[in-house]
Structure formats: C-alpha cells, structure tokens
Design a protein around this motif. Structure first.
Motif, PDB file in Angstrom:
ATOM      1  N   LEU A   1      -1.497   4.417  21.536  1.00  0.00           N
ATOM      2  CA  LEU A   1      -2.529   3.700  20.790  1.00  0.00           C
ATOM      3  C   LEU A   1      -3.764   3.440  21.651  1.00  0.00           C
TER       4      LEU A   1
ATOM      5  N   TYR B   1       0.075  -2.160  19.005  1.00  0.00           N
ATOM      6  CA  TYR B   1      -1.293  -2.096  18.474  1.00  0.00           C
ATOM      7  C   TYR B   1      -2.099  -3.309  18.930  1.00  0.00           C
TER       8      TYR B   1
ATOM      9  N   ILE C   1      -1.328   5.416  14.944  1.00  0.00           N
ATOM     10  CA  ILE C   1      -0.233   4.591  14.435  1.00  0.00           C
ATOM     11  C   ILE C   1       0.928   5.474  14.001  1.00  0.00           C
TER      12      ILE C   1
ATOM     13  N   THR D   1      -7.746   4.553  13.558  1.00  0.00           N
ATOM     14  CA  THR D   1      -6.550   4.549  14.417  1.00  0.00           C
ATOM     15  C   THR D   1      -5.284   4.933  13.654  1.00  0.00           C
TER      16      THR D   1
END
Length: 303
Positions: free
Chosen positions: A189, A104, A227, A223
């Motif tokens: 991601l 991330y 994840i 997001t």
C-alpha cells in the motif's frame, strides 16, 4: 558510403520489425532464470503432488500406485474436511480484511508524515520480517497467557479485576495471522501511495470537499488496485500458513494446514494430504485470478 534506410524502404521496414521483435523477446530473456527456478522448484513438485492425490491408500503404507477420485469425494463429503475448509477460509477472510484496514491506515500515516519520520516508521514495519515465525509465536506466548503482559497491563489499568488468558483462542490465532501478514500489506500500500501526488488532497480541500468525501472520491479510487493486491497477498498467506494458528489457536481450530500435516505425518495418508494441498492451491489460484480481473476492470474504468 552506405546510405541509411529511409521510411518506406524495404530494408527500413525489415529493421523496424526486427527491432520490435527484439524488444518483445527481451523481457522474456530477462525473466528466463526466474521462470526456470519456478518451474523446477515449484512447477514440477506441484505436478507430483497432483499425481499423488489420485494414488490409493489401503493400510499404513504411505501410498499405493493407482488412480482414484476417492480422496476428492471424501474431501467434500466428510464433515471434518468441509468444516476445516470453511474455518480456513473464514479465518483468512477476517485476518485479511483486518490486515488491509490496519495496513492502509498505517501506510497513509507514513505517506502524510514528513520525510524525517518516514525511515522510523518503515523500520518499525520491517521488525516482524527480521524475526522468524517461531520467534514471533514465542513472543505471543508471553503476551496472551493469564500471567502474560496483556493480562498484567489490563489488570494494572483497572479495566479488569481478575487475570484473563487469551492464549489458545481463535482471537489469538487471528491476531497472530494479522501480525505476520501486516508488513507485506503495508509495503504494498505504501508503494501505491508513493505514486500519488499529494497536491490532489489539497486541490480537493480547496474545492470544498470534506475529508471523508476526499477519501471516498479521490484516495480510494487511486489506491483501489493496491487494496486488492494487499488483500489477495494477505489471503494467500493466511490460507496456507500452519504454524501460527496451530500454536496460538485452540485444539478445535482445524485448518487445512493442520489437516495436511496430520494426514501426512500422523495418518501416513499422502494421497489425502496431497488432495487437500491441491484444493488449497486451486483456491489460491482462483483468488489471484479474481483479483487480477478486478484490477483490469478498475484500471480500464479510470483510464
């Protein structure tokens, strides 16, 4: 000349229904080759594996045709197998969590960088995918030992006063799993970040939100689906991998992958190895189902 059908006509309604059916069926025709390959090369072997897990095993023969639940009972009653299951799940959870955090941060960095830096970072992320897992393991063998690069770097920097070896430790297996799964997590991601308008960050800052609040209330909800997908992919990969933890970890690190190969190749007990593999497949399917359920709830909440 033939008149074109108008809304309300029977012919018009028939053509609309036929067009709707074609649109509904078209994606399935496009996916048909992939579905056939999956069924032939994954579905059928999985069914054979499930059937093998119920066969009998008496002596040094690989299996004896029959039907018994003995292998599944032994799987959840024998401390050796239960400990291996727990060790595999624990290692996979830790590695997946670390992979998502690092992936991330890396994806966010690449997303915020100018376009001229983007290709460089993407090429860096692709490097582990261009090397086989065996070659990666050999690289860690030169990094973790007492005379390896890590020990030399720590000794040269003054952080330690004697050589140290991290080879054949659970930490080495953990680092190896993170390294192998990190590229997949990063690209998942990054694809999510690319769908976000960067002006949302500027708007949040203009409204007086500090960076942490912007992250918690803007970036994280946008997001969250990525994840979950990245975590599930990393968890599935680390649950099933065999070579990395076996080559880098200690002899006492018995994972499900290690026991599957031991039962199949060492003890010639194919039904028990199949039972272990079936439990592993069911666990992976459960993770995928839970992840999909959380994605649906999250998307419906934001919509």
């Amino acid at each position: 000349m033939t008149e074109k059908p108008h809304p309300g006509d029977v012919l018009y309604d028939t053509e609309r229904r036929a067009m709707a059916r074609r649109k509904a069926v078209a994606p399935w025709f496009l996916m048909l080759p992939a579905l056939v390959l999956v069924l032939v090369f994954f579905g059928v072997p999985t069914l054979f594996m499930a059937r093998m897990s119920f066969n009998l095993h008496f002596d040094q023969r690989l299996f004896v045709q029959g039907f018994t639940f003995e292998h599944y009972v032994n799987l959840f009653s024998n401390p050796v197998f239960t400990h291996a299951i727990w060790t595999t799940v624990q290692l996979a959870l830790m590695a997946s969590f670390a992979t998502v955090v690092i992936g991330y941060c890396f994806a966010l960095l690449v997303w915020l960088k100018p376009a001229r830096w983007r290709l460089l970072f993407i090429g860096l992320a692709l490097c582990p995918l261009l090397i086989s897992e065996i070659a990666i393991i050999f690289g860690w063998w030169m990094f973790f030992p007492k005379n390896g690069l890590l020990s030399y770097a720590l000794l040269s920097s003054g952080l330690i006063h004697d050589k140290v070896s991290l080879m054949y430790t659970e930490f080495a297996a953990f680092v190896g799993l993170v390294y192998v799964t990190l590229p997949y997590c990063f690209f998942i991601l990054l694809s999510i970040f690319d769908g976000i308008d960067k002006r949302l960050i500027e708007a949040s800052a203009d409204l007086g939100a500090p960076p942490l609040k912007t992250f918690a209330e803007v970036m994280l909800p946008l997001t969250w689906t990525g994840i979950l997908v990245a975590f599930s992919q990393s968890f599935i990969w680390t649950m099933g991998t065999y070579a990395t933890p076996s080559a880098l970890g200690p002899d006492t690190l018995w994972t499900m992958g290690f026991l599957i190969q031991e039962q199949m190749l060492g003890k010639h007990n194919w039904p028990m190895a199949s039972a272990l593999a079936v439990v592993l497949v069911i666990g992976v399917a459960a993770v995928m189902f839970i992840t999909r359920s959380l994605q649906s709830k999250q998307m419906s909440f934001h919509v």
